[in-house]
Design an enzyme around this catalytic site. Sequence first.
Site, PDB file in Angstrom:
ATOM      1  N   HIS A 183      39.830  18.746  19.167  1.00 36.96           N
ATOM      2  CA  HIS A 183      40.840  19.696  19.799  1.00 36.96           C
ATOM      3  C   HIS A 183      40.284  20.580  20.721  1.00 36.96           C
ATOM      4  O   HIS A 183      40.216  21.839  20.450  1.00 36.96           O
ATOM      5  CB  HIS A 183      41.730  20.268  18.697  1.00 36.96           C
ATOM      6  N   LYS A 193      39.068  16.021  10.727  1.00 39.69           N
ATOM      7  CA  LYS A 193      39.146  17.291  11.151  1.00 39.69           C
ATOM      8  C   LYS A 193      37.942  18.092  11.336  1.00 39.69           C
ATOM      9  O   LYS A 193      36.991  17.641  11.399  1.00 39.69           O
ATOM     10  CB  LYS A 193      40.193  18.084   9.935  1.00 39.69           C
TER      11      LYS A 193
END
Length: 351
Positions: free
Chosen positions: A95, A77
């Site tokens: 992302h 992450k």
Amino acid sequence: MTELHLWLRHESRTTERRTPVVPSDARRLVERGMTLTVEDSPQRIFPIEAYEEAGCRVAAPGSWVSAPPDTVIAGLKELPDEPAELRHRHVFFGHAYKEQPGAAALLGRFLAGGGALLDLEYLVDDEGRRLAAFGYWAGYLGAALAVLHHEGRLRTPLRPASKEELDAELAAVTGQPRTLVIGALGRSGRGARAALAVAGNEPTCWDLAETRELDRAALLEHEVMVNTVLTTRPIPPFLTDKDLDEPGRRLRTLCDVTCDVGSPMNVLPVYDTTTDWAHPVRRLREQPALDLIAIDNLPSLLPREASVDFSAALLPLLLDFETGGPWDRCLARFHQAGRELGAKEGEFRHV
Ligand SMILES: NC(=O)c1ccc[n+]([C@@H]2O[C@H](COP(=O)([O-])OP(=O)(O)OC[C@H]3O[C@@H](n4cnc5c(N)ncnc54)[C@H](O)[C@@H]3O)[C@@H](O)[C@H]2O)c1
């Protein structure tokens, strides 16, 4: 033999217990000559001793910032906000290529430091198929939480569990809501169907063919909907605010596994922030009620199973790191994003 020095970082997100490389696969990498440094991490599902026994070096959490420049830093992450300039190659889910919030800032940090993002979402074969993904477990958990909530059996706050514990809760579900899985043929869709099967529930399954001419009335006939669609281009939304206000709506629980909120690819523009483990459910409408579950780290709720599967898929790719292939494609995608960002900033300067 490989010269690669891989550095497994501690995850700064406190609920993230998964790891991209489990100790048994770490051992395989070390046996092939790789130097593997693993940061101690209080929340990782596997203890640091297991990595030590596998021949890894141990480092303090967050010490990757001073790792030698050639080191490849691996995680899952987001990175911490510091340092402002990123000088290493980083393997994780960034992302950053779908105009998500914070994407430009992250790319800017890489461009400033001369590092590179090797985004795991873009680690694909020559036909563009993802090579390592958590989708199956995301779908499994998304559908499980949706059906448990719908049946009034969801215990909050959510906490990581084992599959046996989760399956026992699913098997105890007695109600049979009408469920719909969209994106049913994909990884998450398969996981969603598997979880619903444990609950004895047979969902309606839609994929590309069934949404080409979207039947919204049929969609709203379902009581539970699980969205697991992955689209790479903007498409018309599956639901709008107007649909939620339809008086005949039977839909009561909406689980968006995709969580593309804030992106132009979002097929569910009916909410603007995700939910989380502390507050997994948000009411979107009253009378009739409609509840949303949109958690962007679902597989972390089954950290062991999710890590083992992901690591098994990543292992051969790490062993082949220096031969390029998929990693070259990742790097090319990063360079493309950098050029697009540069062009956009140029445009802004000329406004
Ligand atoms: N919430 C989480 O924690 C979490 C974790 C992992 C993945 N995800 C997300 O879940 C999504 C799905 O991932 P995946 O690995 O299952 O992808 P996938 O590519 O395996 O499956 C996606 C499916 O969506 C279908 N699809 C695409 N466009 C469609 C349309 N217009 N109508 C109906 N079906 C359509 C595809 O045909 C495919 O079957 C991704 O957005 C991924 O980022 C979320």
